[in-house]
Design an enzyme around this catalytic site. Structure first.
Site, mmCIF file in Angstrom:
data_model
loop_
_atom_site.group_PDB
_atom_site.id
_atom_site.type_symbol
_atom_site.label_atom_id
_atom_site.label_comp_id
_atom_site.label_asym_id
_atom_site.label_seq_id
_atom_site.Cartn_x
_atom_site.Cartn_y
_atom_site.Cartn_z
ATOM 1 N N SER A 117 0.766 -1.145 0.067
ATOM 2 C CA SER A 117 -0.099 -0.035 -0.094
ATOM 3 C C SER A 117 0.856 1.335 0.023
ATOM 4 O O SER A 117 2.028 1.308 0.590
ATOM 5 C CB SER A 117 -0.915 -0.045 1.222
ATOM 6 N N TYR A 130 -1.740 0.800 10.374
ATOM 7 C CA TYR A 130 -1.937 0.220 9.114
ATOM 8 C C TYR A 130 -0.744 0.566 8.230
ATOM 9 O O TYR A 130 -0.006 -0.110 7.743
ATOM 10 C CB TYR A 130 -3.343 0.588 8.133
#
Length: 227
Positions: A117, A130
């Site tokens: 990501s 995250y």
């Protein structure tokens, strides 16, 4: 490039039923690959090695690991949230690589691609846990790449955001006016990258045409407006 540039390649994909998995399996198969679509959680520390052994010869490992991103403020993020996120996104990665690398090194050929990501590439509010996990993935991939390149194994990663997928951008989110305004404000492309576009790029990185890349992190974001 031939119409089926992945013909004869055996590709193992993790979490194949979520995130980019279904579309990725479809695109890779269309390009000639034999896809081993694994749907195990990989939380058991012994599971990755057992699954790799059962799969047999693997030319390419695609480590695509996903969970819904926690959105706690950093000051409120608990130890449980941190442990849960790293257990799903980070801990399986070295276990998978340790399991598959011996056969690749023996053949002096192979690829490992981490589907990560872009949250690891810039600060995002309410995404500290995250982003940290996704950053760990990229750091591991880059370091590993330098160790195994001399063995004929290429390790790379993509760092994606604003890519259409049901895990992070479900339809109910995409239809929200606030999200549509966010796309206009933050993404020069003005839309999400499609799953087919992203999967086709991943397929290219799996092909022999991409053998020259080692330790690279490729952003797939539709562009970002600098802030």
């Amino acid at each position: 490039m031939s119409h089926q540039p992945l013909a004869g390649k055996r590709i193992f994909i993790t979490h194949a039923d979520v995130f980019m998995g279904p579309t990725l399996c479809k695109v890779l198969t269309e390009q000639g690959a034999t896809v081993i679509a694994d749907t195990h959680s990989l939380l058991d520390k012994d599971e990755p090695a057992a699954l790799i052994e059962a799969a047999g010869d693997i030319d390419i490992l695609i480590a695509s690991l996903a969970i819904p991103a926690p959105t706690s403020l950093a000051i409120e993020a608990s130890d449980q949230e941190w442990a849960h996120t790293f257990a799903h996104l980070v801990d399986p990665l070295p276990r998978l690589c340790r399991a598959v690398l011996p056969q690749m090194i023996e053949r002096q050929a192979g690829k490992i691609l981490v589907v990560g990501s872009a949250s690891a590439l810039r600060g995002i509010k309410r995404a500290s846990t995250y982003s940290a996990a996704r950053g760990a993935q990229l750091a591991y991939a880059q370091s590993l790449a330098l160790e195994v390149a001399k063995e004929g194994v290429q390790v790379n990663a993509i760092a994606q955001n604003f890519v259409d997928n049901p895990t992070y951008f479900p339809q109910e989110v995409q239809q929200m006016p606030a999200f549509q305004e966010r796309l206009k404000r933050e993404v020069p492309l003005g839309r999400l990258v499609t799953m087919e576009e992203d999967s086709t790029f991943i397929a290219y990185l799996c092909s022999d045409a991409a053998n020259c890349f080692v330790g690279q992190v490729f952003p797939v974001c539709g562009g970002w407006v600098n802030r």
